[in-house]
Design a protein around this motif. Structure first.
Motif, PDB file in Angstrom:
ATOM      1  N   SER A  61      15.770 -39.779 -40.323  1.00 20.13           N
ATOM      2  CA  SER A  61      17.001 -39.396 -41.016  1.00 20.13           C
ATOM      3  C   SER A  61      17.603 -38.134 -40.395  1.00 20.13           C
ATOM      4  O   SER A  61      18.815 -38.047 -40.163  1.00 20.13           O
ATOM      5  CB  SER A  61      16.701 -39.182 -42.502  1.00 20.13           C
ATOM      6  N   GLU A  62      16.761 -37.151 -40.112  1.00 18.92           N
ATOM      7  CA  GLU A  62      17.253 -35.925 -39.491  1.00 18.92           C
ATOM      8  C   GLU A  62      17.860 -36.215 -38.120  1.00 18.92           C
ATOM      9  O   GLU A  62      18.914 -35.665 -37.756  1.00 18.92           O
ATOM     10  CB  GLU A  62      16.115 -34.909 -39.350  1.00 18.92           C
ATOM     11  N   ARG A  63      17.212 -37.061 -37.344  1.00 15.57           N
ATOM     12  CA  ARG A  63      17.713 -37.356 -35.999  1.00 15.57           C
ATOM     13  C   ARG A  63      19.038 -38.099 -36.037  1.00 15.57           C
ATOM     14  O   ARG A  63      19.906 -37.894 -35.178  1.00 15.57           O
ATOM     15  CB  ARG A  63      16.656 -38.131 -35.208  1.00 15.57           C
ATOM     16  N   LEU A  64      19.225 -38.946 -37.030  1.00 17.37           N
ATOM     17  CA  LEU A  64      20.520 -39.623 -37.186  1.00 17.37           C
ATOM     18  C   LEU A  64      21.625 -38.616 -37.508  1.00 17.37           C
ATOM     19  O   LEU A  64      22.748 -38.715 -37.015  1.00 17.37           O
ATOM     20  CB  LEU A  64      20.432 -40.687 -38.276  1.00 17.37           C
ATOM     21  N   LEU A  65      21.297 -37.626 -38.312  1.00 14.62           N
ATOM     22  CA  LEU A  65      22.282 -36.592 -38.639  1.00 14.62           C
ATOM     23  C   LEU A  65      22.596 -35.723 -37.422  1.00 14.62           C
ATOM     24  O   LEU A  65      23.736 -35.278 -37.240  1.00 14.62           O
ATOM     25  CB  LEU A  65      21.787 -35.746 -39.810  1.00 14.62           C
ATOM     26  N   ARG A  96       2.441 -19.726 -44.673  1.00 12.13           N
ATOM     27  CA  ARG A  96       3.333 -19.313 -43.584  1.00 12.13           C
ATOM     28  C   ARG A  96       3.210 -20.232 -42.365  1.00 12.13           C
ATOM     29  O   ARG A  96       4.209 -20.649 -41.784  1.00 12.13           O
ATOM     30  CB  ARG A  96       3.049 -17.857 -43.189  1.00 12.13           C
ATOM     31  N   GLU A  97       1.979 -20.533 -41.996  1.00  8.34           N
ATOM     32  CA  GLU A  97       1.765 -21.350 -40.798  1.00  8.34           C
ATOM     33  C   GLU A  97       2.405 -22.727 -40.942  1.00  8.34           C
ATOM     34  O   GLU A  97       3.131 -23.193 -40.047  1.00  8.34           O
ATOM     35  CB  GLU A  97       0.267 -21.497 -40.536  1.00  8.34           C
ATOM     36  N   ASN A  98       2.138 -23.389 -42.060  1.00  7.86           N
ATOM     37  CA  ASN A  98       2.654 -24.743 -42.248  1.00  7.86           C
ATOM     38  C   ASN A  98       4.171 -24.764 -42.414  1.00  7.86           C
ATOM     39  O   ASN A  98       4.864 -25.599 -41.810  1.00  7.86           O
ATOM     40  CB  ASN A  98       1.984 -25.402 -43.448  1.00  7.86           C
ATOM     41  N   LEU A  99       4.706 -23.871 -43.238  1.00  5.18           N
ATOM     42  CA  LEU A  99       6.149 -23.867 -43.454  1.00  5.18           C
ATOM     43  C   LEU A  99       6.896 -23.556 -42.151  1.00  5.18           C
ATOM     44  O   LEU A  99       7.936 -24.160 -41.869  1.00  5.18           O
ATOM     45  CB  LEU A  99       6.519 -22.852 -44.536  1.00  5.18           C
ATOM     46  N   THR A 100       6.371 -22.643 -41.362  1.00  7.08           N
ATOM     47  CA  THR A 100       7.007 -22.326 -40.084  1.00  7.08           C
ATOM     48  C   THR A 100       6.992 -23.543 -39.164  1.00  7.08           C
ATOM     49  O   THR A 100       7.998 -23.856 -38.500  1.00  7.08           O
ATOM     50  CB  THR A 100       6.288 -21.143 -39.409  1.00  7.08           C
ATOM     51  N   ALA A 101       5.867 -24.252 -39.124  1.00  6.75           N
ATOM     52  CA  ALA A 101       5.762 -25.443 -38.285  1.00  6.75           C
ATOM     53  C   ALA A 101       6.734 -26.531 -38.752  1.00  6.75           C
ATOM     54  O   ALA A 101       7.385 -27.201 -37.922  1.00  6.75           O
ATOM     55  CB  ALA A 101       4.332 -25.973 -38.295  1.00  6.75           C
ATOM     56  N   THR A 108      14.093 -29.002 -34.295  1.00  7.28           N
ATOM     57  CA  THR A 108      14.100 -29.899 -33.138  1.00  7.28           C
ATOM     58  C   THR A 108      14.776 -31.220 -33.476  1.00  7.28           C
ATOM     59  O   THR A 108      15.630 -31.714 -32.723  1.00  7.28           O
ATOM     60  CB  THR A 108      12.659 -30.157 -32.657  1.00  7.28           C
ATOM     61  N   ASN A 109      14.400 -31.816 -34.617  1.00  3.49           N
ATOM     62  CA  ASN A 109      14.995 -33.088 -35.020  1.00  3.49           C
ATOM     63  C   ASN A 109      16.506 -32.988 -35.176  1.00  3.49           C
ATOM     64  O   ASN A 109      17.252 -33.909 -34.814  1.00  3.49           O
ATOM     65  CB  ASN A 109      14.394 -33.571 -36.344  1.00  3.49           C
ATOM     66  N   LEU A 110      16.964 -31.866 -35.739  1.00  2.00           N
ATOM     67  CA  LEU A 110      18.388 -31.685 -36.007  1.00  2.00           C
ATOM     68  C   LEU A 110      19.131 -31.048 -34.831  1.00  2.00           C
ATOM     69  O   LEU A 110      20.354 -30.877 -34.898  1.00  2.00           O
ATOM     70  CB  LEU A 110      18.575 -30.833 -37.270  1.00  2.00           C
ATOM     71  N   ASN A 111      18.379 -30.692 -33.793  1.00  2.00           N
ATOM     72  CA  ASN A 111      18.970 -30.112 -32.583  1.00  2.00           C
ATOM     73  C   ASN A 111      19.866 -28.926 -32.918  1.00  2.00           C
ATOM     74  O   ASN A 111      21.037 -28.865 -32.557  1.00  2.00           O
ATOM     75  CB  ASN A 111      19.762 -31.172 -31.802  1.00  2.00           C
ATOM     76  N   THR A 112      19.289 -27.959 -33.646  1.00  2.00           N
ATOM     77  CA  THR A 112      20.065 -26.805 -34.080  1.00  2.00           C
ATOM     78  C   THR A 112      19.191 -25.556 -34.015  1.00  2.00           C
ATOM     79  O   THR A 112      17.962 -25.643 -33.969  1.00  2.00           O
ATOM     80  CB  THR A 112      20.587 -27.009 -35.511  1.00  2.00           C
ATOM     81  N   GLY A 144      16.445 -15.876 -38.732  1.00  2.00           N
ATOM     82  CA  GLY A 144      17.529 -16.721 -38.252  1.00  2.00           C
ATOM     83  C   GLY A 144      17.180 -18.186 -38.136  1.00  2.00           C
ATOM     84  O   GLY A 144      17.941 -18.962 -37.548  1.00  2.00           O
ATOM     85  N   LYS A 145      16.043 -18.588 -38.716  1.00  2.00           N
ATOM     86  CA  LYS A 145      15.637 -19.992 -38.643  1.00  2.00           C
ATOM     87  C   LYS A 145      16.341 -20.848 -39.693  1.00  2.00           C
ATOM     88  O   LYS A 145      16.440 -22.065 -39.543  1.00  2.00           O
ATOM     89  CB  LYS A 145      14.118 -20.110 -38.831  1.00  2.00           C
ATOM     90  N   LEU A 146      16.783 -20.229 -40.767  1.00  2.00           N
ATOM     91  CA  LEU A 146      17.520 -20.957 -41.797  1.00  2.00           C
ATOM     92  C   LEU A 146      18.565 -20.033 -42.414  1.00  2.00           C
ATOM     93  O   LEU A 146      18.358 -18.826 -42.495  1.00  2.00           O
ATOM     94  CB  LEU A 146      16.577 -21.523 -42.854  1.00  2.00           C
ATOM     95  N   ARG A 147      19.687 -20.634 -42.773  1.00  2.00           N
ATOM     96  CA  ARG A 147      20.791 -19.844 -43.336  1.00  2.00           C
ATOM     97  C   ARG A 147      20.576 -19.588 -44.821  1.00  2.00           C
ATOM     98  O   ARG A 147      20.837 -18.487 -45.311  1.00  2.00           O
ATOM     99  CB  ARG A 147      22.114 -20.568 -43.077  1.00  2.00           C
ATOM    100  N   HIS A 148      20.115 -20.595 -45.511  1.00  6.03           N
ATOM    101  CA  HIS A 148      19.888 -20.473 -46.952  1.00  6.03           C
ATOM    102  C   HIS A 148      18.692 -21.341 -47.330  1.00  6.03           C
ATOM    103  O   HIS A 148      18.282 -22.219 -46.573  1.00  6.03           O
ATOM    104  CB  HIS A 148      21.120 -20.920 -47.751  1.00  6.03           C
TER     105      HIS A 148
END
Length: 327
Positions: A61-65, A96-101, A108-112, A144-148
């Motif tokens: 789904s992410e890759r389609l978006l 932290r480790e899992n959420l960061t991964a 990567t999936n969303l290419n952003t 800077g990995k996520l806006r919100h």
């Protein structure tokens, strides 16, 4: 299309948006070309918010978006979710480790370079009582990995706890004609705190389309077949937690209430929009025609008082005794 603010993000998003669970999987067979047609149609009709998750089709789904981003120039927002990749899915895994991964994989999936909105994906209730988890989200935002960020929840209790954390911008919760408890207390509190509400499963796994019957069949890989009793995930995710036969009875009781010229799905979506605390509903759509039918609900006139009262009575008779206090 109508638009409403999402939390304190400064974004105005379409009141009928797009839920991308169905184009990822567990809703029967999907076709990527058909899914892309549905996504493009949504943009054509003014949708500017798409909700996904890293487990929808294992990233499909992410890759389609991401492909939609490449193929279109107009701006739109993509929300995704993290947490359900954990096995076992336990509170301790929200570290932290899992959420960061998980975030890096979605990037990567969303290419952003930054996720627009990351949501915890229906974690165990215990997670909402772990401030350190929300501290990790704060740090990912600062990096800077996520806006919100926001949360997706199963229970009203979880939502009420989540909005105590100042960084939470949105709550995604099941809210539809068969699941009305969020309007009792939660919506008042989210309005006070400036938190957006994303109404998920607005058509109750398709029940509120009015097209299902006792003879309807579902593919083995469709959650409406394998999760009716909660075998794979929370029972409330499938048909709002209602027994299928009871749901059909409730739908039949609603049929005379559908305004002339509308589909039952449109009435159900317009009902959600009647509450000012709701930012948007996120119905799924695997085909462009489904998207067009759903999106048309955004511009329909308000439902009348008599219709709203009659729908409340259907809920009280069929759904409330079975689901109201459970979620």
């Amino acid at each position: 299309m109508q638009y409403r603010p999402l939390g304190r993000t400064g974004w105005n998003i379409s009141t009928v948006s797009f839920g991308a669970w169905a184009i990822g999987g567990t809703w029967g067979e999907t076709d990527d070309a058909e899914s892309m047609g549905a996504l493009h149609r949504a943009l054509d009709l003014g949708v500017n918010f798409f909700d996904s998750a890293d487990v929808y089709g294992d990233g499909r789904s992410e890759r389609l978006l991401a492909q939609l981003k490449r193929e279109r120039s107009e701006p739109f927002y993509i929300a995704t979710k993290a947490g359900r990749r954990l096995s076992p899915h336990v509170a301790g895994g929200y570290n932290r480790e899992n959420l960061t991964a998980f975030v890096e994989r979605s990037l990567t999936n969303l290419n952003t370079e930054a996720l627009d909105l990351l949501q915890l994906h229906c974690p165990p209730t215990e997670v909402f009582y772990m401030p350190e988890v929300f501290g990790v989200l704060d740090d990912l935002q600062k990096a800077g990995k996520l806006r919100h960020y926001g949360v997706s929840v199963e229970k009203v209790e979880e939502a009420l706890k989540a909005i105590e954390y100042p960084g939470v911008q949105s709550v995604q919760i099941i809210y539809n004609l068969f699941r009305q408890r969020p309007a009792e207390l939660l919506f008042e509190q989210t309005q006070k705190r400036g938190v957006g509400i994303l109404a998920r499963l607005p058509l109750s796994s398709g029940l509120l389309s009015g097209k299902m019957t006792a003879d309807s069949s579902f593919a083995p890989d469709d959650h409406r077949q394998f999760n009716r009793e909660g075998a794979a995930f929370d029972k409330g995710e499938t048909f709002s937690g209602l027994d299928y036969s009871v749901g059909l009875q409730a739908v039949d009781a609603m049929r005379p209430l559908v305004p002339a010229g509308q589909s039952m799905a449109q009435m159900a979506l317009r009902w959600i929009q009647m509450h000012p605390a709701v930012t948007c509903s996120i119905p799924g759509g695997k085909r462009a025609s489904q998207v067009a039918d759903n999106v048309a609900a955004a511009d329909l006139p308000p439902l009348g008082d008599a219709t709203m009262q009659a729908l409340a009575e259907v809920y009280a008779r069929y759904a409330k005794p079975l689901v109201h206090q459970r979620w």
